[in-house]
Scaffold this active site. Structure first.
Site, PDB file in Angstrom:
ATOM      1  N   GLY A  46     -24.379  -6.210 -15.033  1.00 24.98           N
ATOM      2  CA  GLY A  46     -24.056  -6.870 -13.769  1.00 24.98           C
ATOM      3  C   GLY A  46     -22.798  -6.341 -13.111  1.00 24.98           C
ATOM      4  O   GLY A  46     -21.779  -6.133 -13.763  1.00 24.98           O
ATOM      5  N   CYS A 130     -26.505 -16.186 -13.053  1.00 24.09           N
ATOM      6  CA  CYS A 130     -25.594 -16.044 -14.190  1.00 24.09           C
ATOM      7  C   CYS A 130     -24.954 -17.395 -14.504  1.00 24.09           C
ATOM      8  O   CYS A 130     -24.257 -17.959 -13.652  1.00 24.09           O
ATOM      9  CB  CYS A 130     -24.500 -15.012 -13.909  1.00 24.09           C
ATOM     10  SG  CYS A 130     -23.339 -14.916 -15.294  1.00 24.09           S
TER      11      CYS A 130
END
Lengths: 303, 254
Positions: A46, A130
């Protein structure tokens, strides 16, 4: 000869097997173990607009048939990815798919605009799920209006394949999936980790520094499989399925439930060669069961 | 280059009630193993042990293709690893991590506690090859927990402390008389519980001596993919598995 190639809207992959963001670094970490060119794609770690240190240690807890993580998007920022990391991996003959994160819609747009300029990158995964960051992240993915707003904004900033990664920490994942489909997503990927926690009874303290974290591994597989099947039936765009895939049989189950591609995640930590074994296993399954193309497995569950 | 390879259990040597050496043999050549390197060992047939276990390499024999590991039973994984059959297959990923630096030193003090003695056989041997004088200082609760002294004494003097005074000096390693008076060492290596290593690093700082610590953080992968095992350093969060496990104590912000 089985045709293993699959499509996520306009994105063509040589086979359905990709590796999940946050479990495969930038690919390089696995270079000693496998031929990365064999993979359908790599969803890289990410990325955020600015450098992030992530959460304090401890960030991991082993749990029955799974693990919790609370890494918190540790990364050196999008500019470092473009200047230092991507030049090292761009030669790979596989789709490199950045996973885009932000605290605000503006962050997501800025990161996306920078990636849009990179030649050779044909898709992004918009991470609105997330669970390990205080601001943004999952907050966008657990309400329909915010999921739609961030997807619409990023859609305007990105010309190529837009995959939106969904959170399972919602009442009805199909509502969010339909929302991002209407907002312009080309595909959805699911599921991200389940919000969970672990306590050490001896010390009476949480194991993770953040108290809660994201559960992954085979413990979540049956729930992830159910969600993939529900979303497959609810939207017209393709689904990238993940959640506790440990072997080829697990991967095939996700395809039968409706996933066009699958992502191998936590299993990479235990066997860094497993993604390649899964490609071989899918091919063998197709041969043995009379499927001439891997795409024919998608949604082929017989009820 | 890191490898994932199947080994077979060759033998066990129990050192006390709760710690043992497991020797694993491969049919393939073993690459060079440096002092400080570790392996990620998969626990076979254990449905309740999900992740591999990171364990320091105790010793390597590149003629017999064996690797040995010193393991203390602390949980399900280390218990299961103690109960395998001779010949049973064990998958390991190795060699992992960095190693101790040994440039230009003459007198090394190696301080270990608990299972933190494992990397010091290879280190002691290497230092001996480099003509460095080595003193091992091991700390434990009782004399039963001071193990492998015969092996270590091949490479240098072994001194110890025990909390109950049953062997060596009574007390903690940092209270040993070696720290009082004349201090001939120009390098300290340490491995063991964090509080011990922190106390050792503090002494090293006071004495203005270089100190390297080998950390034992929890890991999921062991090769830099999961970012779970980080330690806070002067350069931000670094992975113990790939940037370590050996760090100069000056960079650690513990």
């Amino acid at each position: 000869m089985v045709d293993l190639s699959v499509k996520l809207k306009d994105l063509e992959l040589k086979n359905p097997v990709t590796t999940a963001s946050g479990t495969f670094g930038f690919g390089e970490e696995f270079d000693d173990f496998i031929d990365l060119n064999k993979l359908g794609g790599i969803f890289v770690k990410g990325l955020t607009l600015h450098h992030r240190e992530g959460n304090p240690y401890p960030r991991m807890a082993e749990t029955p048939s799974g693990m919790l993580n609370a890494v918190g998007l540790q990364n050196k920022g999008i500019d470092y990815f473009i200047s230092d990391i991507y030049p090292r991996i761009k030669h790979l003959d596989t789709e490199i798919i950045p996973n885009v994160n932000g605290s605000t819609v503006e962050d997501y747009i800025e990161v996306t605009e920078k990636i849009n300029e990179i030649e050779g990158i044909n898709a992004i995964e918009l991470n609105i799920s997330c669970p390990n960051v205080k601001e943004g992240g999952m907050a966008f993915g657990v309400s329909c209006p915010s999921a739609i707003a961030v997807t619409e904004a990023v859609r305007k900033a990105y010309d190529k394949t837009l995959i939106v990664k969904l959170s399972p920490n919602v009442t009805d994942i199909t509502e969010i999936a339909k929302g991002v489909e209407d907002a312009g997503a080309d595909a959805v990927s699911l599921v991200n980790t389940f919000l969970a926690m672990a306590i050490d009874a001896k010390t009476r303290k949480p194991i993770l520094s953040t108290i809660t974290g994201g559960l992954s591994g085979p413990a979540i597989k049956p729930i992830a499989l159910r969600m993939v099947w529900q979303v497959y039936n609810a939207v017209r765009i393709p689904v990238s399925g993940m959640g506790g895939i440990m072997n080829a049989t697990d991967a095939i189950e996700f395809m039968l439930a409706g996933a066009s591609t699958i992502q191998v995640g936590t299993a990479n930590f235990i066997d860094p060669t497993i993604s390649i074994q899964i490609i071989d296993g899918i091919e063998q399954y197709c041969e043995e069961n009379g499927f001439s193309a891997a795409m024919d497995l998608v949604g082929a569950m017989e009820v | 280059m890191k490898k994932i390879q199947d080994f077979n259990v060759k033998e066990y040597k129990w050192l006390n009630d709760s710690s043992y050496v497991i020797v694993l043999q491969s049919s393939y050549p073993i690459p060079e193993i440096k002092p400080g390197n570790f392996a990620e060992i998969a626990v076979p047939n254990a449905s309740d042990v999900f992740l591999r276990r990171p364990i320091s390499v105790l010793d390597v024999d590149r003629e017999l293709n064996t690797l040995s590991f010193y393991i203390k039973v602390v949980g399900k994984g280390t218990k299961k690893l103690s109960e395998l059959n001779i010949g049973e297959k064990v998958s390991i990923i190795y060699p992992l991590g960095n190693s101790f630096s040994i440039n230009g030193i003459q007198n090394a003090l190696i301080i270990g506690g608990g299972s933190g003695i494992a990397p010091f056989v290879l280190l002691g041997r290497k230092l001996q090859e480099e003509k460095v004088n080595v003193t091992f200082l091991f700390g434990a609760r009782t004399k039963e927990e001071i193990v492998l002294t015969e092996e270590f004494s091949k490479y240098g003097e072994v001194i110890s402390t025990t909390e109950d005074g049953s062997m060596g000096e009574k007390g903690l390693v940092t209270q040993h008389s070696v720290f009082k008076g004349d201090f001939p060492f120009d390098k300290i290596y340490t491995c063991g519980p964090d509080p011990m290593m922190k106390a050792v690093a503090k002494i090293a700082l006071q004495k203005n001596i270089d100190c390297e610590a080998s950390l034992e953080n929890m890991m999921a992968c062991g090769f830099g993919a999961c970012l779970c095992c980080v330690t806070e350093t002067t350069s931000g969060n670094l992975c113990v598995c790939t940037d370590g496990p050996v760090f100069n104590s000056k960079v650690l912000k513990w």
